[in-house]
Enzyme design. Structure first.
Site, PDB file in Angstrom:
ATOM      1  N   CYS A  14       8.254   2.201 -18.788  1.00 24.11           N
ATOM      2  CA  CYS A  14       7.965   2.161 -17.011  1.00 24.11           C
ATOM      3  C   CYS A  14       8.995   1.323 -16.332  1.00 24.11           C
ATOM      4  O   CYS A  14       9.567   1.873 -15.282  1.00 24.11           O
ATOM      5  CB  CYS A  14       6.822   0.809 -16.828  1.00 24.11           C
ATOM      6  SG  CYS A  14       6.352   0.520 -15.252  1.00 24.11           S
ATOM      7  N   CYS A  18       8.243   4.627 -14.527  1.00 29.01           N
ATOM      8  CA  CYS A  18       7.552   4.475 -12.939  1.00 29.01           C
ATOM      9  C   CYS A  18       8.507   3.641 -12.073  1.00 29.01           C
ATOM     10  O   CYS A  18       8.708   3.958 -10.777  1.00 29.01           O
ATOM     11  CB  CYS A  18       6.347   3.848 -13.066  1.00 29.01           C
ATOM     12  SG  CYS A  18       6.044   2.592 -14.384  1.00 29.01           S
ATOM     13  N   LYS A  72      11.686   5.600 -11.275  1.00 30.10           N
ATOM     14  CA  LYS A  72      11.172   6.886 -10.484  1.00 30.10           C
ATOM     15  C   LYS A  72      10.715   6.624  -9.110  1.00 30.10           C
ATOM     16  O   LYS A  72      11.032   7.361  -8.149  1.00 30.10           O
ATOM     17  CB  LYS A  72      10.003   7.346 -11.095  1.00 30.10           C
ATOM     18  CG  LYS A  72       9.439   8.790 -10.609  1.00 30.10           C
ATOM     19  CD  LYS A  72       7.972   8.963 -11.196  1.00 30.10           C
ATOM     20  CE  LYS A  72       6.847   7.859 -11.226  1.00 30.10           C
ATOM     21  NZ  LYS A  72       6.045   8.027 -11.867  1.00 30.10           N
ATOM     22  N   TYR A 105       1.945  15.147 -13.559  1.00 26.48           N
ATOM     23  CA  TYR A 105       2.590  14.509 -12.337  1.00 26.48           C
ATOM     24  C   TYR A 105       3.958  14.170 -12.427  1.00 26.48           C
ATOM     25  O   TYR A 105       4.623  14.138 -11.603  1.00 26.48           O
ATOM     26  CB  TYR A 105       1.679  13.040 -12.498  1.00 26.48           C
ATOM     27  CG  TYR A 105       2.118  12.185 -13.732  1.00 26.48           C
ATOM     28  CD1 TYR A 105       3.186  11.127 -13.601  1.00 26.48           C
ATOM     29  CD2 TYR A 105       1.086  12.424 -14.874  1.00 26.48           C
ATOM     30  CE1 TYR A 105       3.170  10.367 -14.633  1.00 26.48           C
ATOM     31  CE2 TYR A 105       1.210  11.637 -15.933  1.00 26.48           C
ATOM     32  CZ  TYR A 105       2.307  10.423 -15.792  1.00 26.48           C
ATOM     33  OH  TYR A 105       2.825   9.704 -16.939  1.00 26.48           O
ATOM     34  N   GLU A 137       6.234  15.021  -9.356  1.00 23.68           N
ATOM     35  CA  GLU A 137       7.110  13.866  -8.767  1.00 23.68           C
ATOM     36  C   GLU A 137       8.526  14.248  -8.804  1.00 23.68           C
ATOM     37  O   GLU A 137       9.481  13.997  -7.808  1.00 23.68           O
ATOM     38  CB  GLU A 137       6.641  12.728  -9.558  1.00 23.68           C
ATOM     39  CG  GLU A 137       5.499  12.114  -9.299  1.00 23.68           C
ATOM     40  CD  GLU A 137       5.116  10.941 -10.310  1.00 23.68           C
ATOM     41  OE1 GLU A 137       4.326  10.210  -9.973  1.00 23.68           O
ATOM     42  OE2 GLU A 137       5.812  11.060 -11.370  1.00 23.68           O
ATOM     43  N   HIS A 167      -8.133   1.208  13.244  1.00 23.61           N
ATOM     44  CA  HIS A 167      -7.715   2.144  13.982  1.00 23.61           C
ATOM     45  C   HIS A 167      -6.508   1.846  14.817  1.00 23.61           C
ATOM     46  O   HIS A 167      -6.407   0.749  15.227  1.00 23.61           O
ATOM     47  CB  HIS A 167      -8.793   2.777  15.073  1.00 23.61           C
ATOM     48  CG  HIS A 167      -8.487   3.898  15.982  1.00 23.61           C
ATOM     49  ND1 HIS A 167      -8.298   4.998  15.518  1.00 23.61           N
ATOM     50  CD2 HIS A 167      -7.933   3.905  17.414  1.00 23.61           C
ATOM     51  CE1 HIS A 167      -7.923   5.798  16.580  1.00 23.61           C
ATOM     52  NE2 HIS A 167      -7.668   5.186  17.627  1.00 23.61           N
ATOM     53  N   GLU A 209      -8.581   4.984   8.020  1.00 25.65           N
ATOM     54  CA  GLU A 209     -10.101   5.030   8.659  1.00 25.65           C
ATOM     55  C   GLU A 209     -10.944   6.076   8.341  1.00 25.65           C
ATOM     56  O   GLU A 209     -12.391   6.261   8.567  1.00 25.65           O
ATOM     57  CB  GLU A 209      -9.930   4.847  10.213  1.00 25.65           C
ATOM     58  CG  GLU A 209      -9.369   6.037  10.940  1.00 25.65           C
ATOM     59  CD  GLU A 209      -9.282   5.597  12.496  1.00 25.65           C
ATOM     60  OE1 GLU A 209     -10.457   5.236  12.986  1.00 25.65           O
ATOM     61  OE2 GLU A 209      -8.242   5.749  12.970  1.00 25.65           O
TER      62      GLU A 209
END
Length: 462
Positions: free
Chosen positions: A43, A48, A51, A177, A181, A438, A443
């Protein structure tokens, strides 16, 4: 009573192993850890974290282009891959140092070197024999590379972070993934990217609408997607470029400067002495464990990617913590992995938690599906043709929300909050009763009203 050098010896200095070591030590256990590379694991060092830094970098190309629609005149920009990689290297070194500092601060003995089990209570680290009451395998995973002619010319996600320069033309092989990516990263930085995948759509295992939506957005951004294709051969040409032939004779031969393989990962169990010791493993080399992380040998345990289950860093961390609590705490603890959110840092990104439409149908028989597609408010002025997808899966009988899925800006940040609600058993009425924030994309998850009822067997009504 047996006298061991340590009560817990951890092999692997990644997220799961480090967490287990620190918690075990905090519970009073004499603990040591060995790492053959750099502390931080996949990681932090080659996964991750670097990346995500590259994902941030890749986004600036669109940000600069979009700025004009908001009144900004941006001068001609230049991108320096070496400058980015140097900055990334500095941050990774800092984080790796923090991992070691935190271990030292937790009174964990640190070793640098390769470890191998020689019996249920003994490891050898670069010739040094060390005994432990419990041994934890937390060595993570490694990229899979197929056996095809010329595969030695290809790189993986391990090497991509250290390339001296950005390749101009890249073939990314894979549809998971990691593949999508890096396709987005390299495309955003200006490379001409082709994604070659043997399947019929990217992101196998994700919700069908998420897969289709992301693939369409990737193509909009200029990524060429070749489906149902297997690479047959890679050949290095005299000018240094690579010629790639596909197994399908009708597929075009392409010429690129780099071939990045992202076709999955395998548990990193080679050279640990597990087979000789009789530790049970699956067909991919993953260490088999029970709900508490114990192997078929009582003193040997495993957590994280090396078990070949849910290969996510937070899962490894949770498993490591649970194992330490089980071994040295007041009572056995299991890691609750019933509702695990995940993200794909593609462009646009994906966030998902809970069941896909397909899995929900197979488990519940009848579901309500709420879907919303729209243009993000930002793009009303940027002029960019990018659309967001949001989807809720609801059990028709109980009205409990079973899954939430999103493709679009900030999807991972939004899904993390929804994961709490879904894990707690929130119903669609709970979502409906929540006041919207909002103006925001988020939302939309509390304002969806139009549903499609889907039943197992293909019956659909609205």
């Amino acid at each position: 009573m047996n006298s061991y050098d340590y009560q817990l010896f951890v092999i692997g200095g990644g997220s799961g192993g480090v967490r287990a070591a620190r918690i075990a030590s905090s519970l009073g256990a004499r603990t040591a850890i060995a790492e053959s590379h750099r502390y931080g694991g996949t990681c932090v060092i080659r996964g991750c974290v670097p990346k995500k830094l590259l994902v941030y970098a890749a986004h600036f190309a669109e940000d600069f282009a979009d700025a004009n629609g908001f009144g900004w005149s941006v001068p001609p920009v230049e991108f320096s891959w070496p400058k980015l990689i140097a900055a990334k290297d500095g941050e990774i070194s800092r984080l790796s140092g923090l991992y070691e500092d935190n271990l030292v601060g937790s009174n964990v003995s640190i070793l640098h070197g390769s470890a191998r089990l020689v019996d249920p209570h003994t490891v050898v680290v670069d010739g040094q024999r060390i005994t432990a009451e419990h041994i934890l395998i937390a060595t993570g995973g490694t990229p899979f590379m197929p056996t095809i002619p010329g595969i030695g010319h290809a790189i993986t996600s391990n090497e991509i972070f250290d390339l001296p320069e950005l390749p101009r033309r890249v073939l990314v092989v894979g549809g998971g993934y990691i593949a999508v990516e890096f396709a987005g990263i390299l495309n955003g930085m200006g490379a001409k990217v082709t994604l070659g995948y043997r399947g019929d759509q990217v992101l196998r295992g994700f919700d069908v609408d998420i897969r289709a939506h992301l693939q369409a957005e990737m193509i909009k951004k200029g990524i060429s997607v070749l489906l149902r294709q297997n690479v047959a051969k890679i050949e290095k040409l005299p000018d240094g470029s690579l010629r790639v032939d596909f197994a399908d004779s009708a597929a075009p031969t392409i010429k690129v400067d780099a071939v990045l393989y992202a076709t999955g990962r395998l548990p990193n169990t080679q050279g640990l002495g597990l087979e000789a010791l009789g530790v049970a493993m699956d067909s991919s080399g993953g260490v088999k464990v029970d709900a508490f992380g114990k192997t078929n040998i009582d003193s040997v345990h495993a957590v994280g990617d090396v078990t070949n289950r849910i290969t996510l860093t937070p899962v490894a961390i949770r498993e490591g913590a649970a194992l330490a609590q089980t071994l040295f705490g007041l009572a056995p603890v299991t890691a609750d992995l019933t509702t695990v959110p995940s993200a794909v840092f593609s462009q646009p990104p994906v966030g998902t938690v809970g069941l896909t439409e397909e899995r929900a149908l197979s488990q519940y028989g009848e579901i309500d599906v709420y879907t919303s597609r729209f243009k993000n408010m930002r793009h009303s002025l940027s002029g960019r043709d990018e659309r967001t997808l949001m989807k809720l899966i609801v059990d028709s009988a109980s009205q409990r929300v079973l899954g939430a899925h999103m493709v679009g800006t900030d999807a991972p940040e939004i899904i993390q909050g929804l994961a709490i609600a879904i894990r707690m058993g929130a119903t669609k009425a709970d979502f409906d009763a929540t006041v919207a924030l909002h103006p925001s994309a988020a939302e939309e998850f509390v304002t969806m009203r139009d549903k499609v009822v889907k039943r197992q067997g293909g019956l659909i009504c609205t």
